[in-house]
Design a protein around this motif. Structure first.
Motif, short mmCIF file in Angstrom:
data_model
loop_
_atom_site.label_atom_id
_atom_site.label_comp_id
_atom_site.label_asym_id
_atom_site.label_seq_id
_atom_site.Cartn_x
_atom_site.Cartn_y
_atom_site.Cartn_z
N LYS A 246 0.75 -1.13 0.24
CA LYS A 246 0.46 0.06 -0.26
C LYS A 246 1.19 1.19 0.41
CE LYS A 246 -4.26 -1.70 0.60
NZ LYS A 246 -5.56 -1.24 -0.64
N LEU A 247 2.13 1.29 -0.38
CA LEU A 247 3.16 2.58 0.05
C LEU A 247 2.72 3.68 -0.64
CD1 LEU A 247 5.57 3.93 1.53
CD2 LEU A 247 6.85 2.60 0.51
N SER A 248 2.81 2.75 -2.19
CA SER A 248 2.69 4.25 -3.33
C SER A 248 1.42 4.59 -3.23
CB SER A 248 3.43 2.97 -4.84
OG SER A 248 2.68 2.30 -4.55
N THR A 249 0.66 4.12 -2.37
CA THR A 249 -1.31 4.53 -3.09
C THR A 249 -0.95 5.73 -1.56
OG1 THR A 249 -2.25 2.32 -2.63
CG2 THR A 249 -3.35 4.19 -1.51
N CYS A 250 -0.39 5.61 -1.22
CA CYS A 250 -0.61 6.75 0.66
C CYS A 250 1.13 8.14 0.45
CB CYS A 250 -0.32 6.49 1.87
SG CYS A 250 -1.97 5.62 1.78
N PHE A 251 1.92 7.45 -0.46
CA PHE A 251 3.14 8.28 -0.66
C PHE A 251 3.49 7.79 -1.64
CE2 PHE A 251 2.50 6.91 4.03
CZ PHE A 251 2.91 7.35 4.83
N ARG A 252 4.91 8.98 -1.55
CA ARG A 252 5.14 9.08 -3.11
C ARG A 252 6.59 8.84 -2.80
NH1 ARG A 252 3.11 12.40 -6.02
NH2 ARG A 252 1.73 14.76 -5.58
N GLY A 253 6.88 7.71 -2.74
CA GLY A 253 7.89 6.16 -2.54
C GLY A 253 7.54 5.11 -2.77
N ASP A 254 8.22 4.04 -3.63
CA ASP A 254 8.22 2.59 -3.38
C ASP A 254 9.34 1.96 -2.63
OD1 ASP A 254 10.26 3.09 -5.29
OD2 ASP A 254 8.73 2.82 -6.77
N HIS A 255 10.30 2.74 -2.29
CA HIS A 255 11.03 1.55 -1.90
C HIS A 255 11.08 1.12 -0.80
CE1 HIS A 255 15.28 0.11 -0.56
NE2 HIS A 255 15.87 0.52 -1.66
N GLU A 256 10.77 0.09 -0.29
CA GLU A 256 10.33 -0.58 1.18
C GLU A 256 11.28 0.07 1.71
OE1 GLU A 256 10.00 -4.74 2.42
OE2 GLU A 256 11.39 -4.81 0.52
N VAL A 257 10.72 0.45 3.79
CA VAL A 257 11.62 0.95 4.84
C VAL A 257 11.24 -0.17 5.83
CG1 VAL A 257 11.83 3.60 5.87
CG2 VAL A 257 10.76 3.17 3.84
N PRO A 258 12.11 -1.34 5.70
CA PRO A 258 10.88 -1.28 6.57
C PRO A 258 11.74 -1.46 8.50
CG PRO A 258 12.77 -3.05 5.73
CD PRO A 258 11.98 -1.93 4.95
N PHE A 259 12.87 -0.47 8.40
CA PHE A 259 12.99 0.38 9.84
C PHE A 259 12.89 1.73 9.91
CE2 PHE A 259 16.62 -2.91 8.19
CZ PHE A 259 15.89 -4.33 8.58
N MET A 260 11.92 2.31 9.23
CA MET A 260 12.11 3.65 9.60
C MET A 260 12.91 4.41 9.57
SD MET A 260 9.61 5.02 12.90
CE MET A 260 8.72 3.41 13.01
N ILE A 261 13.37 4.60 7.96
CA ILE A 261 14.68 5.09 8.67
C ILE A 261 14.29 6.05 6.73
CG2 ILE A 261 15.65 3.49 7.01
CD1 ILE A 261 17.72 4.23 9.55
N ILE A 262 13.29 6.15 6.23
CA ILE A 262 12.91 7.46 5.49
C ILE A 262 12.27 7.66 5.31
CG2 ILE A 262 13.23 6.78 2.95
CD1 ILE A 262 13.84 4.41 2.45
#
Length: 584
Positions: free
Chosen positions: A472-488
């Motif tokens: 669902k990432l790109s649905t709400c945010f302008r980005g598609d690189h996964e961020v499992p560690f909350m660092i972007i």
């Protein structure tokens, strides 16, 4: 022979321990989680004992002990630096900078931590240079067979950043930036000037920067620059760290203290320094914004130069400066690199893992293990242990099945209630990633202020973070690189800003965490049930604490729930909810 490697960080703040076996990482934990002293330094006695316990290993099983410090590293540069400095306190400086015994190489300390005779510790000791440990911590956990590694922080073993080319098990160091020229010192010094002078407060100033404008750009350019041949360079006029014998960090008991890094001359650029506790004005907001902008310029120049040197656009990164998620967001969204892997414990706690990884793969040549995509390597508690704590607390609770727990939590969240979430093994690194978290509705009116007033009691300019299922990432945010560690940090899409008001920062961004079901099924499914109820695929996630280290035990979680205005608590299979929960 497969080796069991104990990694230790004790020479810097965020003391920690990690244990690696045949299948890779077995356990990792920071000392602060257990002793409750934030960013504590010194030998991580409790963490060492805990990682052994978690792995079911004995002291006799340890084949190697890797210490994330090598006083012999960069020794020629240290000697030259000392010789060139006519400052007072030379004996103290020599004592700190010259080769000295690393406390963790004393077998009696490890033996004491494990409660065994020193003779039973038969492991071989290894000293691993600080920035090599940072590089190893990111690269060996990454999915890359070939990568550029970049590290950046205040300082460690006389270096302040490193660039290397990684391939297979090999890390070839191509470039180092040496003390006293440090991007981390630049950032910390300005934070101190702004009155944020406690260890580890840089993230607060990063949050404050979104409220200012870059009107001190000219002054910041005078302070720090990036030179293609020399690397990061400070104009030392504005600093005092190179004139003192104190070093970057001093330890008082277990508490880390950073001496003042900026010189009196800095007032000629910005006016008088703000004292802690004084009001924050537009000047402070604008200095913060200018600081962050200049940091990003130098950070991206460092990354761009590194990638150009190696020709490899996949990067593996660690070091305290790599926790600057705004800079990371620009690096990804502006295409400075193709792919990036960030160590979840990017600061000095992560060097415990990095030192162990270097010994396992770089020294002994053992085959690398698959990518590490989650950070749940700490302590967990069984339901019977949790129930004992709940009974002792005297609070009413009920035991629920998995579906019942998810339904109760999603319902409470959909009503604007604040929910504590204590599940599974705790997270490695500074971020709460869904196992020791406080969760909220991200669009409930006034939720950010409510959460601050009722539980977190922190500065209103600091943002809260969103969590979302990866697909669902790109649905709400302008980005598609996964961020499992909350660092972007990514921009929130305009059509979602109102629905995600509590996690959308002043500049329209959010520091995102993405979740795969394979990595955390319960957390992932809670997001799904919440979306079914509300149509919103995001939750607000913040750390489960109140001005303290993240809760470690059921008793600490229950106490935090009891003493704050948290509405509900999902802890193991158990559910607690205060009568007439206040909601938002």
């Amino acid at each position: 022979m497969s080796r069991l490697v104990l990694g230790i960080n004790s020479a810097h703040g965020d003391a920690s321990a990690a244990l690696l076996g045949e299948g890779g990482i077995l356990a990792a934990i920071a000392e602060e989680r257990i002793n409750r002293k934030k960013h504590c330094a010194g030998f991580p006695r409790l963490a060492v004992a805990e990682v052994l316990r978690l792995a079911g290993a004995t002291p006799e099983d340890i084949t190697d002990i890797a210490v994330a410090r090598d006083p012999r590293a960069n020794v020629a540069a240290k000697v030259a630096f000392i010789a060139s400095r006519p400052f007072t306190g030379v004996p103290s400086a020599v004592k700190r900078l010259a080769v000295h015994r690393e406390v963790a190489t004393s077998g009696d300390l490890v033996a004491e931590a494990l409660g065994v005779p020193e003779a039973s510790i038969r492991a071989k000791f290894h000293r691993v240079e600080h920035h090599l440990a940072h590089a190893a911590s990111a690269y060996y956990w990454s999915p890359f067979d070939r990568a550029t590694t970049i590290t950046c922080d205040g300082a460690g073993d006389f270096a302040t950043s490193l660039v290397g080319l990684c391939e297979g098990n090999r890390i070839e160091v191509l470039r180092k930036n040496l003390w006293p020229h440090s991007l981390g010192v630049f950032y910390t010094a300005i934070c101190q000037f702004l009155g944020f002078d406690k260890f580890g407060e840089e993230y607060k100033v990063m949050g404050l920067s979104a409220y200012g404008v870059n009107r001190f750009a000219r002054e910041m350019r005078r302070i720090v620059r990036f030179h293609p041949e020399q690397g990061i360079r400070l104009d030392l006029t504005w600093f005092r760290h190179h004139k003192t014998s104190e070093g970057m960090e001093t330890v008082e008991g277990a508490e880390i203290q950073v001496p003042r890094l900026w010189s009196d001359a800095m007032a000629s650029l910005f006016g008088p320094a703000r004292r802690r506790g004084e009001p924050i004005t537009d000047r402070e907001r604008d200095i913060a914004a200018s600081l962050q902008t200049r940091f990003e310029e130098i950070y991206l120049a460092l990354v761009g130069d590194a990638v150009e040197r190696t020709g490899v656009r996949s990067v593996a990164m660690a070091g305290g400066s790599v926790l600057n998620s705004v800079g990371n967001g620009r690096m990804i969204t502006e295409g400075w690199v193709d792919r990036a892997y960030f160590q979840p414990a990017a600061s000095d706690d992560g060097t415990a893992v990095g030192a162990a990884l270097w010994v396992k793969h770089g020294v002994h040549g053992e085959a690398r293990t698959p990518e590490v995509r989650h950070a749940y390597w700490g302590t967990s508690f069984q339901d019977h242990e949790i129930e004992t704590a709940l009974v002792h607390s005297g609070l009413p609770f009920k035991k629920l099945g998995r579906d019942g727990l998810l339904a109760a939590a999603a319902q409470a969240l959909s009503e604007g209630k604040i929910v504590g979430w204590f599940q599974g093994r705790e997270e490695w690194g500074p971020r709460a990633l869904g196992n020791r978290s406080i969760l909220c509705h991200p669009g409930w009116p006034g939720m950010k202020a409510t959460l601050n007033a009722r539980i977190k009691n922190r500065e209103p300019f600091r943002p809260f973070a969103p969590v979302i299922r990866l697909e669902k990432l790109s649905t709400c945010f302008r980005g598609d690189h996964e961020v499992p560690f909350m660092i972007i940090v990514y921009k929130v899409r305009p059509e979602w800003k109102d629905k995600l008001s509590a996690i959308t920062h002043e500049d329209g961004t959010g520091r995102v965490q993405t979740v795969r079901r394979a990595d955390n099924e319960l957390y992932y499914d809670l997001l799904g049930v919440f979306e079914e109820k509300t149509g919103i695929p995001v939750l607000l996630n913040t750390s489960f604490n109140e001005n303290e280290p993240i809760v470690h035990t059921p008793d600490e979680a229950i106490d935090c729930y009891r003493r704050t205005k948290m509405d509900a608590l999902g802890i193991g299979s158990f559910w607690l909810e205060k009568p007439g929960g206040e909601g938002g």
